[in-house]
Design a protein around this motif. Structure first.
Motif, PDB file in Angstrom:
ATOM      1  N   ALA A 174      27.401 -88.867 141.855  1.00  0.00           N
ATOM      2  CA  ALA A 174      27.035 -87.587 141.232  1.00  0.00           C
ATOM      3  C   ALA A 174      25.853 -86.907 141.919  1.00  0.00           C
ATOM      4  O   ALA A 174      25.312 -85.932 141.396  1.00  0.00           O
ATOM      5  N   SER A 175      25.442 -87.386 143.084  1.00  0.00           N
ATOM      6  CA  SER A 175      24.343 -86.767 143.825  1.00  0.00           C
ATOM      7  C   SER A 175      24.849 -85.524 144.552  1.00  0.00           C
ATOM      8  O   SER A 175      26.054 -85.299 144.706  1.00  0.00           O
ATOM      9  N   GLU A 176      23.899 -84.734 145.030  1.00  0.00           N
ATOM     10  CA  GLU A 176      24.257 -83.556 145.806  1.00  0.00           C
ATOM     11  C   GLU A 176      25.036 -83.945 147.058  1.00  0.00           C
ATOM     12  O   GLU A 176      26.000 -83.276 147.448  1.00  0.00           O
ATOM     13  N   THR A 177      24.635 -85.044 147.694  1.00  0.00           N
ATOM     14  CA  THR A 177      25.325 -85.523 148.889  1.00  0.00           C
ATOM     15  C   THR A 177      26.777 -85.877 148.588  1.00  0.00           C
ATOM     16  O   THR A 177      27.690 -85.534 149.350  1.00  0.00           O
ATOM     17  N   ALA A 178      27.007 -86.580 147.475  1.00  0.00           N
ATOM     18  CA  ALA A 178      28.360 -86.983 147.099  1.00  0.00           C
ATOM     19  C   ALA A 178      29.230 -85.776 146.759  1.00  0.00           C
ATOM     20  O   ALA A 178      30.421 -85.729 147.107  1.00  0.00           O
ATOM     21  N   ILE A 179      28.663 -84.809 146.081  1.00  0.00           N
ATOM     22  CA  ILE A 179      29.418 -83.603 145.714  1.00  0.00           C
ATOM     23  C   ILE A 179      29.806 -82.820 146.964  1.00  0.00           C
ATOM     24  O   ILE A 179      30.935 -82.331 147.090  1.00  0.00           O
ATOM     25  N   LYS A 180      28.880 -82.725 147.918  1.00  0.00           N
ATOM     26  CA  LYS A 180      29.199 -82.048 149.179  1.00  0.00           C
ATOM     27  C   LYS A 180      30.298 -82.777 149.944  1.00  0.00           C
ATOM     28  O   LYS A 180      31.147 -82.151 150.584  1.00  0.00           O
ATOM     29  N   ALA A 181      30.287 -84.111 149.884  1.00  0.00           N
ATOM     30  CA  ALA A 181      31.329 -84.890 150.560  1.00  0.00           C
ATOM     31  C   ALA A 181      32.701 -84.566 149.979  1.00  0.00           C
ATOM     32  O   ALA A 181      33.686 -84.414 150.719  1.00  0.00           O
ATOM     33  N   VAL A 182      32.779 -84.454 148.663  1.00  0.00           N
ATOM     34  CA  VAL A 182      34.057 -84.103 148.028  1.00  0.00           C
ATOM     35  C   VAL A 182      34.472 -82.681 148.412  1.00  0.00           C
ATOM     36  O   VAL A 182      35.658 -82.417 148.666  1.00  0.00           O
ATOM     37  N   ASP A 183      33.521 -81.765 148.484  1.00  0.00           N
ATOM     38  CA  ASP A 183      33.837 -80.399 148.920  1.00  0.00           C
ATOM     39  C   ASP A 183      34.461 -80.397 150.312  1.00  0.00           C
ATOM     40  O   ASP A 183      35.434 -79.680 150.572  1.00  0.00           O
ATOM     41  N   LEU A 184      33.904 -81.205 151.220  1.00  0.00           N
ATOM     42  CA  LEU A 184      34.464 -81.303 152.570  1.00  0.00           C
ATOM     43  C   LEU A 184      35.874 -81.872 152.550  1.00  0.00           C
ATOM     44  O   LEU A 184      36.770 -81.393 153.248  1.00  0.00           O
ATOM     45  N   MET A 185      36.072 -82.911 151.748  1.00  0.00           N
ATOM     46  CA  MET A 185      37.404 -83.515 151.636  1.00  0.00           C
ATOM     47  C   MET A 185      38.431 -82.512 151.161  1.00  0.00           C
ATOM     48  O   MET A 185      39.570 -82.466 151.633  1.00  0.00           O
ATOM     49  N   ALA A 186      38.036 -81.704 150.181  1.00  0.00           N
ATOM     50  CA  ALA A 186      38.969 -80.751 149.581  1.00  0.00           C
ATOM     51  C   ALA A 186      39.469 -79.720 150.588  1.00  0.00           C
ATOM     52  O   ALA A 186      40.549 -79.150 150.417  1.00  0.00           O
ATOM     53  N   LYS A 187      38.700 -79.496 151.653  1.00  0.00           N
ATOM     54  CA  LYS A 187      39.054 -78.497 152.648  1.00  0.00           C
ATOM     55  C   LYS A 187      39.825 -79.075 153.828  1.00  0.00           C
ATOM     56  O   LYS A 187      40.162 -78.343 154.761  1.00  0.00           O
ATOM     57  N   SER A 188      40.090 -80.367 153.808  1.00  0.00           N
ATOM     58  CA  SER A 188      40.774 -81.030 154.923  1.00  0.00           C
ATOM     59  C   SER A 188      42.070 -81.675 154.442  1.00  0.00           C
ATOM     60  O   SER A 188      42.153 -82.173 153.315  1.00  0.00           O
TER      61      SER A 188
END
Length: 286
Positions: A174-188
């Motif tokens: 639930a950290s900012e880093t983890a949320i950004k990682a999911v955002d990247l995944m969603a775009k690939s």
């Protein structure tokens, strides 16, 4: 290189080189991209420099000339080795995969070279152990953390045995880093048709629970097949690896280095511990 983004495979001739080629080819094939094989030549320091103060006046010129020749031979040998290494790796990939392969050889430091060509590449693939790996333990190569901290590209870290992944686990806190990682995944599209698990250990507050629900729904809304799991409070790395083993997961996804290096002196790093304690491929996202 062509204008199309590449998957950059960093090879050094170690026992893990074939695996790096396989994982880079798998990654590139999933996205319809070419592979670039990178070997950086780091020639040892000149012998002349280390012996300069020990050479007497009478023999100085003769020994200096001989040492100059030795340095030139070492440099030529390192260049020949690099050329043979990338040629063999390219032949290995083209014999096993239907993808375009480029090669790139430079002298210097690996990070500097990666930074120089970063705009031409979409992702980096590296082996967990470099050529300096000499024992049987799972370990972390000397370049991995330095490069992971410095680059914004996704970075796939692999071990010696290649197996094309069919499932993955996202280590989520639930950290900012983890949320950004999911955002990247969603775009690939890299993992889109694979079975995924989003796993959070502890964090039993409402904000974290809501964050887990939100990222799960985010991935599902764009076609990912993912399930969320909220595990009891415990050692995060041990809990994640236990879940991975029980569910036969073949790839771990994690946000790279969410804390500052100063904080990690006291708190450690889940990212580094995961890399060190599993032989599974790990995809680092920033």
């Amino acid at each position: 290189m062509t204008d199309k983004k590449h998957v950059l495979a960093c090879i050094d001739g170690s026992a893990i080189t074939d695996s790096v080629c396989d994982y880079a080819s798998w990654y590139a094939s999933r996205l319809g991209l070419p592979v670039t094989l990178l070997n950086v030549i780091e020639v040892p320091a000149s012998t002349r420099q280390s012996l300069a103060g020990t050479i007497g006046m009478n023999n100085r010129q003769e020994l200096s000339d001989r040492l100059t020749q030795l340095d030139a031979q070492r440099s030529e040998l390192a260049n020949d080795y690099s050329q043979a290494l990338v040629a063999d790796a390219k032949n290995y990939i083209t014999a096993n995969y239907d993808i375009e392969v480029d090669t790139y050889r430079r002298r210097g430091k690996l990070l500097s070279v990666i930074e120089h060509i970063k705009d031409q590449n979409l992702a980096i693939v590296m082996g967990r152990h470099g050529e300096d790996y000499k024992n049987g333990r799972i370990n972390v190569g000397s370049h991995i953390e330095t490069i992971a901290r410095a680059t914004s590209m996704p970075m796939l870290i692999c071990s010696q045995s290649f197996k094309a992944p069919s499932s993955y686990m996202i280590a989520f806190d639930a950290s900012e880093t983890a949320i950004k990682a999911v955002d990247l995944m969603a775009k690939s599209a890299l993992l889109k048709d694979m079975l995924g698990h989003i796993v959070m250990v502890g964090h039993h507050n409402e904000a974290s629970k809501q964050s887990l629900l939100t990222v799960t729904e985010q991935l599902q809304s764009v076609g990912f097949k993912v399930e969320s799991h909220h595990l009891p409070e415990s050692d995060a790395v041990e809990a994640l690896l236990d879940f991975q083993q029980k569910n036969q997961i073949e790839l771990i996804v994690i946000g790279a280095y969410g804390r500052s290096k100063w904080q990690q002196l006291f708190l450690g790093s889940t990212t580094t511990k995961l890399i060190a304690k599993t032989s599974l491929p790990i995809l680092l996202l920033r």
